[in-house]
Design an enzyme around this catalytic site. Sequence first.
Site, mmCIF file in Angstrom:
data_model
loop_
_atom_site.group_PDB
_atom_site.id
_atom_site.type_symbol
_atom_site.label_atom_id
_atom_site.label_comp_id
_atom_site.label_asym_id
_atom_site.label_seq_id
_atom_site.Cartn_x
_atom_site.Cartn_y
_atom_site.Cartn_z
ATOM 1 N N ALA A 84 1.483 -1.406 0.306
ATOM 2 C CA ALA A 84 -0.364 0.799 0.026
ATOM 3 C C ALA A 84 1.193 1.637 -0.051
ATOM 4 C CB ALA A 84 -0.820 0.094 1.547
ATOM 5 N N GLY A 130 0.419 -5.353 0.628
ATOM 6 C CA GLY A 130 -0.873 -5.110 -0.150
ATOM 7 C C GLY A 130 -0.016 -5.574 -1.099
ATOM 8 N N GLU A 172 -0.171 -9.669 -0.792
ATOM 9 C CA GLU A 172 -2.211 -9.925 -0.334
ATOM 10 C C GLU A 172 -3.103 -10.108 -1.547
ATOM 11 O OE1 GLU A 172 -1.871 -6.783 2.613
ATOM 12 O OE2 GLU A 172 -3.098 -7.927 3.641
ATOM 13 N N GLU A 201 4.312 -5.233 7.625
ATOM 14 C CA GLU A 201 3.658 -3.868 8.029
ATOM 15 C C GLU A 201 3.966 -4.444 8.969
ATOM 16 O OE1 GLU A 201 2.223 -6.258 5.768
ATOM 17 O OE2 GLU A 201 1.180 -5.542 5.030
#
Length: 260
Positions: free
Chosen positions: A66, A111, A114, A134
Amino acid sequence: MTYNNLLFESGEGIATVTFNRPKALNAMNPETARELKDVITKCINDENIKVVILTGAGDKAFVAGADIVTMQNNQPSQSLPFMEQGHEVMRLIETMPKIAIAAVNGFALGGGTEISLACDIRFASENAKFGLPEILLGIIPGWGGTQRLPRLVGMGIAKEMILSGTQIDAKRAYEIGLVNRVCPAAELLAEVRKFALKLVSLPPFAVKMAKYSMNFGYDLALDNATRLEIQCCAQCFSTKDQKEGMKAFLEKRKAVFVGQ
Ligand code: DAK
């Protein structure tokens, strides 16, 4: 919708969606997430598209997570919509009645890992790196990583990766079952495409039911899950493609599926 952060092309039953923010190593911002939702919806609604390939522009990154610039000053009230937006699009990819393949061509962090986890199948280039870092930023995975990674590779390895934030290379990702295949970087897209071309002629209703049974049965108790499978399998016998598939087998020829 015009895409500022994605490239889209389709042909021969295959759509290719390319994350295209190379200056930020294809990091996902809210605009990219909106575009991704739009493009996946377009793929779902186009009956000519059977397989969707997700990859990253450039030779360095699939998606480096992200967008940290966008997130850094967020409060929970701003994080929640971004997280929900991400979850919505991941689930859309995971449950769409088409086959999603991640062609991971470099860094797939946060992300990025993910997104690959939401795909049905993952191919990686030899230089790919996976990780959920993260924790090193003071947060935890927010787009399904804490749930999909343990389901794919087991709780022990998932805890090791998520609690340490360690990155792993493609070889290790293959060893733990995170990726299906590793290819030389220069051959990755061609290999994914060759594999995808084998899938485009499959009977679409059977593909849809196979994904449905796996996606929605996985978290049920075994007895309920097998009942779901029975229903999904039984529905396949309503299609012309089931009749054709079995007839072709008995006539010792290749089946020609019509998508009905
Ligand atoms: N966001 C923004 N910019 C990024 C970025 C990212 N994730 N990753 C890289 N960039 C930018 C760099 O800042 C740099 O920009 P300039 O300095 O050139 O302007 C450019 O891309 C090139 O990166 P580097 O110079 O760092 O390149 P290196 O080869 O040295 O290193 C790297 C590559 C991938 C190892 C490094 O860039 C890196 O560590 N990137 C960050 C990786 C990361 O930590 N990703 C996880 C992000 S956290 C949530 C929703 C979702 C999530 C969480 C919560 N809610 C809404 C609550 C998900 C979180 C994440 O994914």
